[in-house]
Design an enzyme around this catalytic site. Structure first.
Site, PDB file in Angstrom:
ATOM      1  N   ASN A  47       0.839  -1.195   0.000  1.00 54.06           N
ATOM      2  CA  ASN A  47       0.000   0.000   0.000  1.00 54.06           C
ATOM      3  C   ASN A  47       0.875   1.247   0.000  1.00 54.06           C
ATOM      4  OD1 ASN A  47       0.586  -0.849   2.742  1.00 54.06           O
ATOM      5  ND2 ASN A  47      -1.040   0.474   3.524  1.00 54.06           N
ATOM      6  N   GLU A  49       0.324   5.235   0.746  1.00 57.56           N
ATOM      7  CA  GLU A  49      -0.579   6.266   1.247  1.00 57.56           C
ATOM      8  C   GLU A  49      -0.177   7.641   0.750  1.00 57.56           C
ATOM      9  OE1 GLU A  49      -1.924   4.218   5.450  1.00 57.56           O
ATOM     10  OE2 GLU A  49      -0.558   5.915   5.522  1.00 57.56           O
ATOM     11  N   CYS A  58      -4.151   0.722  -2.611  1.00 56.92           N
ATOM     12  CA  CYS A  58      -4.071  -0.527  -1.851  1.00 56.92           C
ATOM     13  C   CYS A  58      -3.043  -1.476  -2.456  1.00 56.92           C
ATOM     14  CB  CYS A  58      -5.428  -1.214  -1.837  1.00 56.92           C
ATOM     15  SG  CYS A  58      -6.723  -0.273  -1.013  1.00 56.92           S
ATOM     16  N   GLU A  60      -3.223  -4.641  -3.095  1.00 58.53           N
ATOM     17  CA  GLU A  60      -3.762  -5.550  -4.097  1.00 58.53           C
ATOM     18  C   GLU A  60      -3.711  -4.931  -5.491  1.00 58.53           C
ATOM     19  OE1 GLU A  60      -4.990  -4.676  -1.126  1.00 58.53           O
ATOM     20  OE2 GLU A  60      -6.657  -5.979  -0.562  1.00 58.53           O
ATOM     21  N   CYS A  92     -10.583  -4.595   0.237  1.00 55.30           N
ATOM     22  CA  CYS A  92     -11.672  -3.623   0.254  1.00 55.30           C
ATOM     23  C   CYS A  92     -12.543  -3.806  -0.991  1.00 55.30           C
ATOM     24  CB  CYS A  92     -11.117  -2.201   0.327  1.00 55.30           C
ATOM     25  SG  CYS A  92     -10.346  -1.625  -1.208  1.00 55.30           S
ATOM     26  N   CYS A  95     -10.812  -2.965  -4.341  1.00 60.22           N
ATOM     27  CA  CYS A  95      -9.867  -4.004  -4.765  1.00 60.22           C
ATOM     28  C   CYS A  95     -10.604  -5.242  -5.273  1.00 60.22           C
ATOM     29  CB  CYS A  95      -8.924  -4.374  -3.626  1.00 60.22           C
ATOM     30  SG  CYS A  95      -7.700  -3.085  -3.322  1.00 60.22           S
TER      31      CYS A  95
END
Length: 137
Positions: A47, A49, A58, A60, A92, A95
């Protein structure tokens, strides 16, 4: 599922390694992912940010996008881990949708409720938005 098989364990270990590279100055919550392409190659991501949370990415999607950038289009499995694999990390919704685009039957392994679980993307995202919904299917 409480014990991942050998292939899933390899993906989990790759995801843990990737998660160590996460850029998480806002949350400190490291997530790693590793996707197995049909070619047999593994692509990892973490990830990333941003102070503007909406443009954070993310793990994934980073893993999938790395694989796509390398020319892959077919996928068999993905593992998602948080920390050293000791925190729950189900994908999430965004994703799940991104994974569905390439492989509804791809097996997703993640930790939830203190144990590793494996499910297909289609199981994780029933009634997904698909190409047919935009007239391309």
């Amino acid at each position: 599922m409480t014990e991942p098989n050998t292939q899933q364990q390899e993906l989990i270990e790759s995801a843990i390694q990737a998660g160590r590279q996460a850029y998480v100055p806002e949350s400190g919550f490291r997530v790693g992912a590793a996707v197995l392409a049909a070619s047999g190659k593994i692509y990892a991501g973490c990830n990333v940010e941003n102070a503007s949370y909406g443009i954070s990415t993310c793990a994934e999607r980073v893993a999938m996008q790395s694989a796509v950038a390398a020319g892959e289009r077919s996928f068999q499995a993905i593992a998602v881990v948080a920390g050293e694999g000791d925190y729950d990390a189900p994908p999430c919704g965004a994703c799940r949708q991104a994974l569905f685009e390439f492989s509804p039957e791809m097996v997703v392994t993640y930790r939830y409720g203190g144990r590793f679980i494996s499910k297909s993307v289609a199981e994780l995202l029933p009634d997904a938005f698909d190409r047919k919904d935009v007239g391309n299917g």
